[in-house]
Structures are given as structure tokens and as C-alpha cells.
Design a protein around this motif. Structure first.
Motif, PDB file in Angstrom:
ATOM      1  N   MET A 154     -12.163 -20.880  11.176  1.00  0.00           N
ATOM      2  CA  MET A 154     -10.821 -20.301  11.107  1.00  0.00           C
ATOM      3  C   MET A 154      -9.803 -21.426  11.009  1.00  0.00           C
ATOM      4  N   SER A 155      -8.836 -21.265  10.116  1.00  0.00           N
ATOM      5  CA  SER A 155      -7.787 -22.269   9.966  1.00  0.00           C
ATOM      6  C   SER A 155      -6.445 -21.582   9.748  1.00  0.00           C
ATOM      7  N   ALA A 156      -5.388 -22.337   9.884  1.00  0.00           N
ATOM      8  CA  ALA A 156      -4.033 -21.839   9.663  1.00  0.00           C
ATOM      9  C   ALA A 156      -3.363 -22.683   8.595  1.00  0.00           C
ATOM     10  N   THR A 157      -2.597 -22.030   7.711  1.00  0.00           N
ATOM     11  CA  THR A 157      -1.964 -22.708   6.590  1.00  0.00           C
ATOM     12  C   THR A 157      -0.485 -22.363   6.519  1.00  0.00           C
ATOM     13  N   GLY A 158       0.328 -23.365   6.273  1.00  0.00           N
ATOM     14  CA  GLY A 158       1.732 -23.169   5.982  1.00  0.00           C
ATOM     15  C   GLY A 158       2.016 -23.567   4.550  1.00  0.00           C
ATOM     16  N   LEU A 159       2.857 -22.773   3.848  1.00  0.00           N
ATOM     17  CA  LEU A 159       3.169 -23.026   2.450  1.00  0.00           C
ATOM     18  C   LEU A 159       4.676 -23.074   2.259  1.00  0.00           C
ATOM     19  N   VAL A 160       5.128 -23.989   1.432  1.00  0.00           N
ATOM     20  CA  VAL A 160       6.546 -24.087   1.089  1.00  0.00           C
ATOM     21  C   VAL A 160       6.655 -24.185  -0.428  1.00  0.00           C
ATOM     22  N   LYS A 161       7.420 -23.284  -1.024  1.00  0.00           N
ATOM     23  CA  LYS A 161       7.717 -23.368  -2.451  1.00  0.00           C
ATOM     24  C   LYS A 161       9.079 -24.024  -2.607  1.00  0.00           C
ATOM     25  N   ILE A 162       9.105 -25.167  -3.256  1.00  0.00           N
ATOM     26  CA  ILE A 162      10.324 -25.952  -3.407  1.00  0.00           C
ATOM     27  C   ILE A 162      11.010 -25.563  -4.709  1.00  0.00           C
ATOM     28  N   ALA A 163      12.299 -25.285  -4.642  1.00  0.00           N
ATOM     29  CA  ALA A 163      13.040 -24.734  -5.788  1.00  0.00           C
ATOM     30  C   ALA A 163      13.376 -25.817  -6.806  1.00  0.00           C
ATOM     31  N   THR A 164      12.375 -26.226  -7.581  1.00  0.00           N
ATOM     32  CA  THR A 164      12.595 -27.228  -8.625  1.00  0.00           C
ATOM     33  C   THR A 164      12.675 -26.604 -10.016  1.00  0.00           C
ATOM     34  N   GLY A 165      12.291 -25.329 -10.159  1.00  0.00           N
ATOM     35  CA  GLY A 165      12.373 -24.646 -11.436  1.00  0.00           C
ATOM     36  C   GLY A 165      13.772 -24.143 -11.726  1.00  0.00           C
ATOM     37  N   ASN A 166      14.162 -24.143 -12.995  1.00  0.00           N
ATOM     38  CA  ASN A 166      15.502 -23.700 -13.398  1.00  0.00           C
ATOM     39  C   ASN A 166      15.572 -22.182 -13.378  1.00  0.00           C
ATOM     40  N   GLU A 167      16.392 -21.616 -12.465  1.00  0.00           N
ATOM     41  CA  GLU A 167      16.475 -20.160 -12.341  1.00  0.00           C
ATOM     42  C   GLU A 167      17.156 -19.502 -13.527  1.00  0.00           C
ATOM     43  N   LEU A 224      10.085 -27.881 -15.937  1.00  0.00           N
ATOM     44  CA  LEU A 224       9.480 -28.016 -14.617  1.00  0.00           C
ATOM     45  C   LEU A 224       9.593 -26.702 -13.851  1.00  0.00           C
ATOM     46  N   GLY A 225       8.507 -26.281 -13.231  1.00  0.00           N
ATOM     47  CA  GLY A 225       8.509 -25.088 -12.404  1.00  0.00           C
ATOM     48  C   GLY A 225       8.725 -25.413 -10.937  1.00  0.00           C
ATOM     49  N   ASP A 226       8.540 -24.430 -10.080  1.00  0.00           N
ATOM     50  CA  ASP A 226       8.693 -24.628  -8.637  1.00  0.00           C
ATOM     51  C   ASP A 226       7.462 -25.329  -8.068  1.00  0.00           C
ATOM     52  N   MET A 227       7.680 -26.416  -7.340  1.00  0.00           N
ATOM     53  CA  MET A 227       6.583 -27.123  -6.690  1.00  0.00           C
ATOM     54  C   MET A 227       6.147 -26.368  -5.438  1.00  0.00           C
ATOM     55  N   VAL A 228       4.874 -26.523  -5.077  1.00  0.00           N
ATOM     56  CA  VAL A 228       4.317 -25.871  -3.896  1.00  0.00           C
ATOM     57  C   VAL A 228       3.643 -26.920  -3.026  1.00  0.00           C
ATOM     58  N   ALA A 229       3.991 -26.929  -1.736  1.00  0.00           N
ATOM     59  CA  ALA A 229       3.358 -27.816  -0.768  1.00  0.00           C
ATOM     60  C   ALA A 229       2.648 -26.970   0.282  1.00  0.00           C
ATOM     61  N   THR A 230       1.441 -27.366   0.656  1.00  0.00           N
ATOM     62  CA  THR A 230       0.678 -26.632   1.661  1.00  0.00           C
ATOM     63  C   THR A 230       0.119 -27.602   2.700  1.00  0.00           C
ATOM     64  N   TYR A 231      -0.074 -27.070   3.903  1.00  0.00           N
ATOM     65  CA  TYR A 231      -0.726 -27.849   4.962  1.00  0.00           C
ATOM     66  C   TYR A 231      -1.639 -26.911   5.737  1.00  0.00           C
ATOM     67  N   THR A 232      -2.905 -27.293   5.853  1.00  0.00           N
ATOM     68  CA  THR A 232      -3.906 -26.475   6.533  1.00  0.00           C
ATOM     69  C   THR A 232      -4.519 -27.261   7.677  1.00  0.00           C
ATOM     70  N   THR A 233      -4.666 -26.606   8.838  1.00  0.00           N
ATOM     71  CA  THR A 233      -5.312 -27.241   9.978  1.00  0.00           C
ATOM     72  C   THR A 233      -6.408 -26.335  10.504  1.00  0.00           C
ATOM     73  N   ASP A 234      -7.546 -26.915  10.880  1.00  0.00           N
ATOM     74  CA  ASP A 234      -8.668 -26.140  11.401  1.00  0.00           C
ATOM     75  C   ASP A 234      -8.395 -25.725  12.840  1.00  0.00           C
ATOM     76  N   ILE A 235      -8.774 -24.490  13.162  1.00  0.00           N
ATOM     77  CA  ILE A 235      -8.599 -23.956  14.519  1.00  0.00           C
ATOM     78  C   ILE A 235      -9.953 -23.772  15.192  1.00  0.00           C
ATOM     79  N   ILE A 236     -10.858 -23.114  14.493  1.00  0.00           N
ATOM     80  CA  ILE A 236     -12.221 -22.905  14.983  1.00  0.00           C
ATOM     81  C   ILE A 236     -13.185 -23.430  13.927  1.00  0.00           C
ATOM     82  N   GLY A 237     -14.122 -24.241  14.354  1.00  0.00           N
ATOM     83  CA  GLY A 237     -15.083 -24.788  13.405  1.00  0.00           C
ATOM     84  C   GLY A 237     -14.396 -25.735  12.441  1.00  0.00           C
ATOM     85  N   GLY A 238     -15.012 -25.921  11.299  1.00  0.00           N
ATOM     86  CA  GLY A 238     -14.457 -26.814  10.290  1.00  0.00           C
ATOM     87  C   GLY A 238     -15.037 -26.492   8.942  1.00  0.00           C
ATOM     88  N   ILE A 239     -14.459 -27.046   7.913  1.00  0.00           N
ATOM     89  CA  ILE A 239     -14.898 -26.720   6.559  1.00  0.00           C
ATOM     90  C   ILE A 239     -16.232 -27.357   6.207  1.00  0.00           C
TER      91      ILE A 239
END
Length: 258
Positions: free
Chosen positions: A121-134, A99-114
Motif C-alpha cells: 500500500m502506498s500514498a501518492t500526491g499529484l500536482v498539475k502545474i499550469a504551464t499550458g496556454n488556456e 507546451l501542455g500542463d506539467m504533472v508532478a507526482t510523489y509516492t511513498t510506501d506505507i505497507i510493504g514495498g514495490i
């Protein structure tokens, strides 16, 4: 097979690669991706990594939330970090998988939309979760964070311009002192008929370790709609520095859960 689902597939299969979404109706999308990368990364021997990734993306009104879970096979020294291999000065050649490192993302629209044409324009936050064996090089053992701004302009004929500006914050380890850094991507995308969509990008990311090069890459991908709820994506990335893989091949299947 309308272009809206093609754009939907392009948006969600490339979320982990920090590519701006173009259009997507509300719903749940599942992605199944296979990626294969290879390169010497400044070493005498070639290093190879392959991954199968299961992804889920919840597309809502004005937001997208995704989770990606990879299973990785690594041949050679070093540690997988952000889609490349670094810290390659290590023990003899090895073969690891898990198993590698999992990645979670969240994007919200600021101007206009997809869904809309014109500027968005949108803003995104990303989190890499340490699930991979270092210890096996499948992850760093630390949680990483990222923030980015996604910009897009889509013309009436379907041709689009995209740009991503972001910054990555890495978990610090004594064995692998990763450097926080900026990254950017610019691209163009356009339809070839009602069933095929092409995306071209060039990207650059700051160095991961002191004394190494910046990561520079160019990529092309094609998304083909199989029907109104499923699509295939084929991608190829070419590295332009020793910090990047020499070649990356990817295949993804995207399906909307009804």
C-alpha cells in the motif's frame, strides 16, 4: 532481461495514469512517450489531440518522485483536462500546439514495498502545474491537486492485482467550472515470459462539468524489456462514455540512467 525491470517500466510509464507500481530498483528513469487520442465528446466533429511527453522518475528506497512535461497538438474546440477534452461548446474548429500542463507526482510506501511480494500500500500526491496556454485549449490556466491510495497484491508467480482510489481538486475558472471528483482504477498484470509484461485495467472518474457523463475507460498495455536497462510500452485505451476519448494509442520508451 529480468521481470524486475519490466515491472519497473510498467510502474513508471503508467504513473501519470494512476497505476500502482509493482517493482523498481533505486535510480533515475527517463521516459519518452507519444500519445494520440480522438473522440467526438458529444460534438458533431471528431476532436484529435497528440502529445509527446518527457518524464523523469527518481526511484528511491520507499518512494518515487516524477515530473512529466508534455508538448501537445490539438485539433478542434475545447480544453485538454486530465487526459480528455471538455468544454467543447466553443468557436469553430482550430489547430493549436505548444507546451501542455506539467504533472508532478510523489509516492511513498506505507505497507510493504514495490519490491516485495504479497500486499503493498502506498500514498501518492499529484500536482498539475499550469504551464499550458488556456486561450489555446492546451490547459486550464489553473493548478490542480490530487491524492490517491495505491493498493497491490503480487503472487509468487508474478501475477498481480492492483487498485487505485483517488480524488482530484481542480482550479476553478468562470469559463470552465470544473467539479472536484473521485476516481478509481482496478487492474490485473502478469508476465508472459521474462521479457513481456501485460497490464489490464478498467477505470471510472466523476464528471468534470455539471450535466456531463462520468468518464469510463478500459485499457491494455504491454511492456517489453529490450535489455536490463530499457523497455518499450505499447498501450490502447477504449472510452465507454462521451466524457472519454473514443480511442487512445500510446507508445513509450523507458531507460534507466546508470
Amino acid at each position: 532481461m529480468g521481470q524486475s525491470f519490466i515491472r519497473l517500466a510498467l510502474a513508471c510509464t503508467l504513473t501519470a495514469a494512476s497505476t500502482t507500481a509493482i517493482a523498481a530498483p533505486p535510480g533515475l528513469l527517463m521516459t519518452y512517450s507519444f500519445d494520440s487520442l480522438s473522440g467526438k465528446f458529444g460534438q458533431a466533429q471528431e476532436i484529435k489531440a497528440r502529445s509527446f511527453t518527457l518524464g523523469a522518475t527518481l526511484v528511491g528506497e520507499g518512494y518515487r518522485a516524477s515530473l512529466f512535461v508534455p508538448y501537445i497538438s490539438l485539433e478542434g474546440p475545447g480544453t485538454l483536462v486530465a487526459g480528455t477534452v471538455t468544454g467543447t461548446n466553443g468557436p469553430a474548429r482550430r489547430s493549436e500546439q505548444g507546451l501542455g500542463d506539467m504533472v508532478a507526482t510523489y509516492t511513498t510506501d506505507i505497507i510493504g514495498g514495490i519490491q516485495t511480494k504479497g500486499f503493498a500500500m502506498s500514498a501518492t500526491g499529484l500536482v498539475k502545474i499550469a504551464t499550458g496556454n488556456e486561450d489555446r485549449g492546451l490547459g486550464t490556466g489553473k493548478t490542480d491537486y490530487g491524492i490517491q491510495t495505491d493498493l497491490a497484491y503480487r503472487f509468487n508467480n508474478g501475477f498481480g492485482l492492483t487498485a487505485v482510489l483517488g480524488r482530484q481538486y481542480y482550479g476553478d475558472t468562470p469559463e470552465l467550472p470544473l467539479l472536484n471528483g473521485n476516481y478509481g482504477t482496478v487492474g490485473v498484470n502478469f508476465p508472459l515470459g521474462d521479457s513481456l509484461f501485460i497490464n489490464l485495467t478498467t477505470s471510472q472518474r466523476d464528471e468534470l462539468l455539471a450535466g456531463t457523463e462520468k468518464r469510463k475507460e478500459r485499457a491494455i498495455s504491454a511492456v517489453y524489456a529490450l535489455d536490463t536497462t530499457s523497455a518499450l510500452q505499447f498501450g490502447y485505451t477504449k472510452g465507454r462514455s462521451t466524457a472519454s476519448p473514443d480511442d487512445v494509442l500510446s507508445v513509450s520508451y523507458v531507460s534507466q540512467v546508470e
